[in-house]
Write a protein that holds these residues in place. Sequence first.
Motif, PDB file in Angstrom:
ATOM      1  N   GLN A 110       0.822  -1.206   0.000  1.00 41.12           N
ATOM      2  CA  GLN A 110       0.000   0.000   0.000  1.00 41.12           C
ATOM      3  C   GLN A 110       0.857   1.257   0.000  1.00 41.12           C
ATOM      4  OE1 GLN A 110      -2.980   0.124   3.161  1.00 41.12           O
ATOM      5  NE2 GLN A 110      -2.870  -2.097   3.370  1.00 41.12           N
ATOM      6  N   LEU A 111       0.341   2.296  -0.638  1.00 35.07           N
ATOM      7  CA  LEU A 111       0.875   3.630  -0.451  1.00 35.07           C
ATOM      8  C   LEU A 111       0.226   4.233   0.788  1.00 35.07           C
ATOM      9  CD1 LEU A 111       0.910   4.989  -4.111  1.00 35.07           C
ATOM     10  CD2 LEU A 111       2.887   4.411  -2.690  1.00 35.07           C
ATOM     11  N   PRO A 112       0.919   5.139   1.484  1.00 37.55           N
ATOM     12  CA  PRO A 112       0.352   5.687   2.718  1.00 37.55           C
ATOM     13  C   PRO A 112      -0.889   6.535   2.453  1.00 37.55           C
ATOM     14  CG  PRO A 112       2.366   6.840   2.124  1.00 37.55           C
ATOM     15  CD  PRO A 112       2.261   5.676   1.206  1.00 37.55           C
ATOM     16  N   SER A 113      -1.838   6.449   3.366  1.00 38.69           N
ATOM     17  CA  SER A 113      -3.015   7.305   3.302  1.00 38.69           C
ATOM     18  C   SER A 113      -2.758   8.649   3.957  1.00 38.69           C
ATOM     19  CB  SER A 113      -4.204   6.618   3.987  1.00 38.69           C
ATOM     20  OG  SER A 113      -3.856   6.221   5.305  1.00 38.69           O
ATOM     21  N   GLU A 114      -1.709   8.721   4.769  1.00 38.63           N
ATOM     22  CA  GLU A 114      -1.354   9.974   5.452  1.00 38.63           C
ATOM     23  C   GLU A 114       0.106   9.900   5.858  1.00 38.63           C
ATOM     24  OE1 GLU A 114      -2.663  12.477   9.468  1.00 38.63           O
ATOM     25  OE2 GLU A 114      -3.922  10.850   8.718  1.00 38.63           O
ATOM     26  N   ARG A 115       0.797  11.052   5.793  1.00 35.70           N
ATOM     27  CA  ARG A 115       2.208  11.102   6.182  1.00 35.70           C
ATOM     28  C   ARG A 115       2.462  12.329   7.051  1.00 35.70           C
ATOM     29  NH1 ARG A 115       5.598  11.394   0.857  1.00 35.70           N
ATOM     30  NH2 ARG A 115       7.338  10.700   2.165  1.00 35.70           N
ATOM     31  N   GLN A 116       3.367  12.176   8.009  1.00 37.11           N
ATOM     32  CA  GLN A 116       3.912  13.303   8.765  1.00 37.11           C
ATOM     33  C   GLN A 116       5.412  13.298   8.489  1.00 37.11           C
ATOM     34  OE1 GLN A 116       1.973  15.351  10.134  1.00 37.11           O
ATOM     35  NE2 GLN A 116       0.117  14.290  10.784  1.00 37.11           N
ATOM     36  N   LEU A 117       5.884  14.345   7.802  1.00 41.19           N
ATOM     37  CA  LEU A 117       7.224  14.354   7.229  1.00 41.19           C
ATOM     38  C   LEU A 117       8.183  15.233   8.020  1.00 41.19           C
ATOM     39  CD1 LEU A 117       6.185  14.814   3.484  1.00 41.19           C
ATOM     40  CD2 LEU A 117       6.660  12.677   4.676  1.00 41.19           C
ATOM     41  N   ASN A 118       9.455  14.871   7.956  1.00 41.14           N
ATOM     42  CA  ASN A 118      10.549  15.712   8.438  1.00 41.14           C
ATOM     43  C   ASN A 118      10.357  16.144   9.892  1.00 41.14           C
ATOM     44  OD1 ASN A 118      11.349  15.497   5.763  1.00 41.14           O
ATOM     45  ND2 ASN A 118      10.505  17.493   5.201  1.00 41.14           N
ATOM     46  N   LEU A 119       9.930  15.212  10.731  1.00 40.55           N
ATOM     47  CA  LEU A 119       9.721  15.550  12.133  1.00 40.55           C
ATOM     48  C   LEU A 119      11.043  15.847  12.828  1.00 40.55           C
ATOM     49  CD1 LEU A 119       7.001  12.888  13.003  1.00 40.55           C
ATOM     50  CD2 LEU A 119       6.710  15.221  12.165  1.00 40.55           C
ATOM     51  N   LEU A 120      12.088  15.152  12.447  1.00 44.81           N
ATOM     52  CA  LEU A 120      13.458  15.475  12.838  1.00 44.81           C
ATOM     53  C   LEU A 120      14.337  15.255  11.621  1.00 44.81           C
ATOM     54  CD1 LEU A 120      14.001  13.845  16.365  1.00 44.81           C
ATOM     55  CD2 LEU A 120      13.930  16.284  15.840  1.00 44.81           C
ATOM     56  N   GLU A 121      15.420  16.009  11.525  1.00 47.23           N
ATOM     57  CA  GLU A 121      16.264  15.899  10.344  1.00 47.23           C
ATOM     58  C   GLU A 121      17.737  15.853  10.727  1.00 47.23           C
ATOM     59  OE1 GLU A 121      15.226  18.496   7.018  1.00 47.23           O
ATOM     60  OE2 GLU A 121      13.532  19.232   8.188  1.00 47.23           O
ATOM     61  N   GLY A 122      18.529  15.309   9.811  1.00 47.14           N
ATOM     62  CA  GLY A 122      19.990  15.387   9.862  1.00 47.14           C
ATOM     63  C   GLY A 122      20.595  14.981  11.184  1.00 47.14           C
ATOM     64  N   LYS A 123      21.412  15.861  11.759  1.00 47.28           N
ATOM     65  CA  LYS A 123      22.162  15.548  12.971  1.00 47.28           C
ATOM     66  C   LYS A 123      21.267  15.414  14.196  1.00 47.28           C
ATOM     67  CE  LYS A 123      26.435  17.744  11.371  1.00 47.28           C
ATOM     68  NZ  LYS A 123      27.446  18.803  11.647  1.00 47.28           N
ATOM     69  N   SER A 124      20.011  15.849  14.107  1.00 40.70           N
ATOM     70  CA  SER A 124      19.094  15.679  15.233  1.00 40.70           C
ATOM     71  C   SER A 124      18.736  14.227  15.452  1.00 40.70           C
ATOM     72  CB  SER A 124      17.807  16.486  14.988  1.00 40.70           C
ATOM     73  OG  SER A 124      18.087  17.854  14.855  1.00 40.70           O
ATOM     74  N   LEU A 125      18.904  13.408  14.417  1.00 43.39           N
ATOM     75  CA  LEU A 125      18.554  12.002  14.524  1.00 43.39           C
ATOM     76  C   LEU A 125      19.706  11.204  15.132  1.00 43.39           C
ATOM     77  CD1 LEU A 125      16.704  11.171  11.183  1.00 43.39           C
ATOM     78  CD2 LEU A 125      15.847  10.802  13.485  1.00 43.39           C
ATOM     79  N   PRO A 126      19.465  10.489  16.238  1.00 48.41           N
ATOM     80  CA  PRO A 126      20.529   9.640  16.803  1.00 48.41           C
ATOM     81  C   PRO A 126      20.804   8.456  15.878  1.00 48.41           C
ATOM     82  CG  PRO A 126      18.456   9.249  17.935  1.00 48.41           C
ATOM     83  CD  PRO A 126      18.212  10.398  17.011  1.00 48.41           C
ATOM     84  N   GLN A 127      22.098   8.086  15.752  1.00 46.51           N
ATOM     85  CA  GLN A 127      22.444   7.051  14.785  1.00 46.51           C
ATOM     86  C   GLN A 127      23.109   5.833  15.404  1.00 46.51           C
ATOM     87  OE1 GLN A 127      24.493   8.527  11.341  1.00 46.51           O
ATOM     88  NE2 GLN A 127      23.070  10.227  11.023  1.00 46.51           N
ATOM     89  N   ASP A 128      23.848   6.009  16.468  1.00 46.40           N
ATOM     90  CA  ASP A 128      24.588   4.880  17.027  1.00 46.40           C
ATOM     91  C   ASP A 128      23.781   4.106  18.067  1.00 46.40           C
ATOM     92  OD1 ASP A 128      26.815   5.495  15.493  1.00 46.40           O
ATOM     93  OD2 ASP A 128      27.497   6.978  16.973  1.00 46.40           O
TER      94      ASP A 128
END
Length: 628
Positions: free
Chosen positions: A80-98
């Motif tokens: 399915q394709l999404p019926s609703e999206r919430q985009l870019n709530l956090l971006e780039g370096k704000s996202l924890p990676q390790d």
Amino acid sequence: MNHFFKLLIVLLFGSTTGVLISLVESAHEKDKSEPIGQWWFVPDTRLAGRAGEEIQRPPVLQERQRLVEIPSLPMRFKGQLPSERQLNLLEGKSLPQDEFAVEMWAMYHVDQPVGAVVAARGQGDESIPWMLSFYDWEASLSLRFEDQQELLLKQPLKTWTGYKERWVHLIANVTGNQVELYLNGDLVASIAHSNRRLAWPTQPKFEVAAYMENEPYMELGNLLRNVSLWDRTLSKPEISERFQTLCGQVERGELFPGEFHFTAPPYLHLLSASGVNLLWETDRDATSILRWGPTAELEHTLTFDQAQRLQETTLEGLSPNTNYFYRVTCHSAGLPPLDSGLLTFQTGVNAGEPFRFAILGDTESRPHVNHRLAELIWGERPHFVVNLGDLTDAGMEPHRYEWTQEYFLGMGALHSRLPVFPVPGNGEGDLFWYRHYHRLPDPEGYYQFEYGDIGFFMLDSNRSESDFAVGGKQYEWLEQRLKESTAKWKIVCHHHATYTSEEDDYGDRWKEASTFGDMNVRPLVPLCEELGVGLMMFGHLHLYERSFPIRDGKIDRHQGIVHLLAGGGGGNLEDFGPTPAWFSAKTFRGHHYVMCEVNGNSLTFQMYDLDGKLRDQWKLEKSNNSGE
């Protein structure tokens, strides 16, 4: 803490009016015990147009948006394709990676497969390093590493009904060598893996998407209530505490944690030509001021000085068939006032005057369906609504949330303007919250009211085995009230069916004979036939069915009673048996509502489906009591 809020309304891949409340910590002031991002999703169930303009939502500040932005391609999930999206709530370096933890808090109360996904991703077809999902009672966590290897954790929940039978709490802990999945505070899956880095895209973003093509009108906020993200893993005690905190909000009936709000909006019922009952409930103890009058100047004031959650009153001495305006303002120490906005209602008509009312039943789940029906009913501008029971699915004492987070979420805005006259269903059979949220004549489970030319007799069929038998409490009450009534029309309303061709509630019609109705309720039928009842209305089965006029167990077009099943609210749809029943004039499987126009010697009925299409039309006339 230095929280900031933002209101985001997304109009991509299907329209939505849902509200996202976002709490994101600044990196240098973040309390390590708190998530770096926390998002609450709540569907916006205000009525459309000017009726919803003044209705207060939680205090939010709108974040400045970019003038032009190109969204990423949508993620296809379960085909399915999404019926609703919430985009870019956090971006780039704000996202924890390790190392990180991600949380989902959902309420699943539909019988069709739907779900939501929380993911870190890039633009276009770049890698999705991690994704947590909940779909059709299955939780899954997928990881993709730099070496292109993938790890998938799945936890089927088919035999598990969740907290309070509905609520699902998921937390995933992710480190460089360990993955854990917690369900409602308990560790349900864990995998150790070699020390590998996730395949992070160049510009990672945080996205939430809903997949709800199987539930028309459903929004993300009807399923997913909260998403949170930490830049560390959580310990088992922390996860347990988090789960208990969320459960506490459910127990208290709260929708917006930490915000001063209505858990039941101003709510009209038991309307007459000279008065109306009104109640409202807040998430905490509060004092209130009610202002009302025949104009928006609101000439009259009533003050509620005792701080408590539930406030109720009866406005009396009003003029018949007159428009009134009202506003409720609530106060709690140290907080901005909570304002209902300017609301309206109209008092009852006098005998002989025409009017219209709506008929609805089994609003027990799917606030999105009930809100859609509320919008359609509001568009018709009837004088009031009759609800034929199962306002909730299991809204008895342990399940307060089914009132605050389901029933009022779907129907509250409508009943702030259009009064409701309910009967109890098995969903609220203990009458605990039913009595809490209504002020009806004693003993509340059953009562009588008159409106214009109709006398309505509202029964509690949960007590039918003893009360509806000849000589039973409600049988004798109904007999006396019917004999005393001088109303031109008499309508009896209850929850359980007198006559229906539904497939299996009264004998499996695919395998055996059926009683075609509840035999504990059937003893009322001869009484109603004898004392001039023209219509018996009920719900319980999630279908629409109209009978031919029936008297003495056979069709009688001149003196028979029409039996109307109108269980078209948000409950899970049922079906009819494989062959037609002798009494059945019209059947329909689908969500619906019924409008009745009352004009002297005729009652005209129209039934509409969820798309507003006319599906049935018929008339009762006093001259021959015909159901044609």
